[in-house]
Design an enzyme around this catalytic site. Structure first.
Site, PDB file in Angstrom:
ATOM      1  N   ARG A   3       0.834  -1.096   0.056  1.00  0.00           N
ATOM      2  CA  ARG A   3       0.100  -0.074  -0.074  1.00  0.00           C
ATOM      3  C   ARG A   3       0.800   1.208  -0.011  1.00  0.00           C
ATOM      4  NH1 ARG A   3      -2.368   2.937   4.609  1.00  0.00           N
ATOM      5  NH2 ARG A   3      -3.654   4.431   3.862  1.00  0.00           N
TER       6      ARG A   3
ATOM      7  N   HIS B  47      -2.473  10.990   1.013  1.00  0.00           N
ATOM      8  CA  HIS B  47      -1.948  10.805   2.300  1.00  0.00           C
ATOM      9  C   HIS B  47      -1.479  12.136   2.680  1.00  0.00           C
ATOM     10  CE1 HIS B  47      -0.507   7.485   5.037  1.00  0.00           C
ATOM     11  NE2 HIS B  47       0.031   8.717   5.563  1.00  0.00           N
TER      12      HIS B  47
ATOM     13  N   GLU C  59      -6.706   8.622   6.441  1.00  0.00           N
ATOM     14  CA  GLU C  59      -7.204   9.136   7.883  1.00  0.00           C
ATOM     15  C   GLU C  59      -7.494  10.666   7.744  1.00  0.00           C
ATOM     16  OE1 GLU C  59      -3.535   8.725  10.009  1.00  0.00           O
ATOM     17  OE2 GLU C  59      -3.773   6.628  10.308  1.00  0.00           O
TER      18      GLU C  59
ATOM     19  N   ASN D  21      -7.435   2.237   9.941  1.00  0.00           N
ATOM     20  CA  ASN D  21      -6.081   2.110  10.554  1.00  0.00           C
ATOM     21  C   ASN D  21      -6.261   2.270  12.248  1.00  0.00           C
ATOM     22  OD1 ASN D  21      -5.070   2.510   8.111  1.00  0.00           O
ATOM     23  ND2 ASN D  21      -4.284   4.673   8.557  1.00  0.00           N
TER      24      ASN D  21
ATOM     25  N   TYR E   1      -4.393   1.894  15.892  1.00  0.00           N
ATOM     26  CA  TYR E   1      -3.082   2.093  16.945  1.00  0.00           C
ATOM     27  C   TYR E   1      -3.460   2.165  18.423  1.00  0.00           C
ATOM     28  CZ  TYR E   1      -0.686   3.492  12.479  1.00  0.00           C
ATOM     29  OH  TYR E   1       0.036   3.411  11.426  1.00  0.00           O
TER      30      TYR E   1
ATOM     31  N   GLU F 298      -3.600   0.104   8.317  1.00  0.00           N
ATOM     32  CA  GLU F 298      -2.395   0.366   8.947  1.00  0.00           C
ATOM     33  C   GLU F 298      -2.282   0.032  10.239  1.00  0.00           C
ATOM     34  OE1 GLU F 298      -0.887   4.423   9.272  1.00  0.00           O
ATOM     35  OE2 GLU F 298      -1.495   4.811   7.002  1.00  0.00           O
TER      36      GLU F 298
HETATM   37  O1  IFM Z   1       2.979   7.576  10.029  1.00  0.00           O
HETATM   38  C1  IFM Z   1       1.793   7.753  10.436  1.00  0.00           C
HETATM   39  C2  IFM Z   1       1.103   7.720   8.875  1.00  0.00           C
HETATM   40  O2  IFM Z   1       1.208   8.433   8.040  1.00  0.00           O
HETATM   41  C3  IFM Z   1      -0.709   7.619   8.912  1.00  0.00           C
HETATM   42  N1  IFM Z   1      -1.134   6.972  10.160  1.00  0.00           N
HETATM   43  C4  IFM Z   1      -0.299   6.621  11.454  1.00  0.00           C
HETATM   44  C5  IFM Z   1       1.120   6.593  11.025  1.00  0.00           C
HETATM   45  C6  IFM Z   1       2.097   6.634  12.522  1.00  0.00           C
HETATM   46  O3  IFM Z   1       1.958   7.922  13.321  1.00  0.00           O
END
Ligand code: IFM
Length: 477
Positions: free
Chosen positions: A92, A136, A181, A309, A311, A382
């Site tokens: 990706r 992005h 995002e 995504n 985290y 992600e």
């Molecule tokens: O590096 C970033 C990415 O560009 C977008 N998602 C989160 C990642 C980590 O912060």
């Protein structure tokens, strides 16, 4: 910080994966143009908002910029060979808008498009499925000068750009996501100012969010017309949002942050409306006069997939009277109308970004999107972690990152077991890279990058991931 637990050695997989993933599961890794390409002033590329922002004093740590980054623009064939060595099934990447349409409108830059044609051909030549993200975060600077995402016209420019990329690459790219995002583009870019273009106005952030989604919907229509066979989607960054206690004020704080972080995007895109409670929370900031008749119908144009995504999790509490919001990332106006909600830390292990490690949150997020919003195939576009890495005898033994991937892949597997149509997973990131306002101080890569020599060193996590892909599954725990 507590000792990380090392997941079972790769060799354990030799008994066969105890947690097999569905056949055809798309295993990949992700990057983004400005974070890796470099060659900022080559091949006809013009500045984006991130060039301007990173070259403005005080915006990024130590004044780091993406001018050179991982020099991927020049090293692309070697990087693709590295992906093939790791056995990636998909890659990706994002297309740099200012590389392929430097002015943000008008004619394409053939040299820019040619770079992506060569990248895609190289990927296909190695049997790697290209997954293309159109945006992005690198808005061409002329479009920001004309008002940026708070200006409605930017949405139409984005659809033109999508058409132009589809004409050039539509014959060889199957998977397309429009935005990466949009919360970050809107609320960090125009709200807190922590990201480019660094503006700080809550109403602008809300307008930007709307126009990003409008651009998404228009782009989906343009792509669908150009390539009826393509798989089209969007990538949103989602968080479970928990109240710190059952006190009604904390529960209300969680509702507010969930509205701004998650439902602001999920509801318009997947249901064709803004949530009423969110409109109410934002009433002191905006009257939503920027939303025109027909916009939500465009925004909710049917998709083929949703990219998520993931985290970490947010835990929040009601404001304490007289107390200031905490840090620059969360404070300021990236939560317009809810600036004084408190973000609570739980004392559990964190990554080098100080983000709490919470794998069960991935299961909750995937289940929620499936249960409350859509039956569409979902992809984790992600997931990953920054940790401090050390090169010892030419090796990087990144046990914490490996453990992070392992726990989150177990969570992904649990989500599939519970009926979520999860079809793929992309590790963030293939390479260490330019981590936006943090510059090169945070390393997310499975592959270490020595920024002086540009040498690439696959870390332990990369070798482990290669084995997971080869076996299409995880070892027993
Ligand atoms: O590096 C970033 C990415 O560009 C977008 N998602 C989160 C990642 C980590 O912060």
């Amino acid at each position: 910080m507590t000792e990380p637990t090392r997941p079972p050695a790769v060799g354990v997989l030799d008994q066969g994966p105890a947690r097999p993933f569905p056949p055809g599961f798309l295993w990949g890794a992700a990057t983004a143009a400005y974070q890796i390409e470099g060659a900022a002033a080559e091949g006809g590329r013009a500045p984006s908002i991130w060039d301007t922002f990173s070259h403005t004093q005080g915006r990024t740590i130590a004044g780091h910029t993406g001018d050179v980054a991982c020099d991927h623009y020049h090293r692309m064939p070697d990087d693709v060979r590295l992906m093939a060595d790791l056995g990636l099934r998909s890659y990706r990447f994002s297309v740099s808008w200012p590389r392929v349409q430097p002015g943000g409108s008008g004619a394409a830059n053939p040299e820019g498009l040619d770079f992506y044609r060569r990248l895609v051909d190289e990927l296909l030549g190695h049997g790697i499925e290209p997954w293309l993200t159109l945006y992005h975060w690198d808005l061409p600077q002329p479009l920001e000068d004309a008002g940026g995402w708070p200006a409605r016209d930017t949405a139409a420019r984005f659809a033109d750009y999508a058409r132009l990329v589809a004409d050039a690459l539509g014959d060889r790219v199957r998977y397309w996501t429009t935005l990466n995002e949009p919360w970050c583009s809107a609320f960090l870019g125009y709200g807190s100012g922590a990201h480019a273009p660094g503006r700080t106005d809550g109403a602008d952030a809300v307008r930007a969010g709307h126009h990003l989604m409008l651009g998404h919907g228009l782009a989906v229509r343009a792509l669908r017309a150009a390539r009826p066979d393509a798989q089209l989607g969007i990538t949103v960054n989602l968080y479970p949002v928990d109240p710190a206690s059952e006190a009604p004020a904390d529960v209300d704080a969680a509702r507010r942050i969930d509205g701004l972080a998650n439902r602001f995007f999920l509801d318009p895109v997947l249901r064709g409306s803004y949530p009423d409670d969110l409109r109410g929370d934002l009433a002191p900031v905006t009257d939503f006069g920027h939303v025109r008749d027909g916009d939500l119908e465009i925004i909710s144009t049917p998709l083929d997939l949703v990219g998520i995504n993931y985290y970490s999790r947010h835990v929040v509490a009601a404001p304490v009277e007289g107390e200031q919001p905490q840090d620059y990332w969360r404070a300021s106006t990236c939560w317009p109308g809810s600036e004084d909600v408190r973000f609570v830390t739980r004392g559990i292990p964190v990554t080098d970004m100080d983000w709490e490690i919470d794998a069960p949150g991935l299961v909750e997020t995937l289940e929620r999107v499936h249960r409350e919003y859509t039956d569409l195939p979902l992809y984790v576009t992600e997931n990953g972690s920054a940790f401090v890495d050390a090169v010892v005898d030419g090796q990087v033994d990144d046990v914490d990152r490996l453990a992070y991937f392992d726990s989150h892949l177990r969570a992904a597997h649990a989500a599939i077991d519970s009926g979520v149509p999860l079809r793929g997973y992309f590790a963030w990131s293939l390479l260490d890279n330019f981590e936006w306002a943090w510059g090169y101080t945070k390393r997310f890569g499975m592959v270490y990058v020595d920024y002086d020599s540009q040498a690439r060193i696959p870390k332990s996590s990369a070798r482990w991931y290669a084995e997971v892909i080869r076996r299409n599954g995880l070892a027993a725990q």
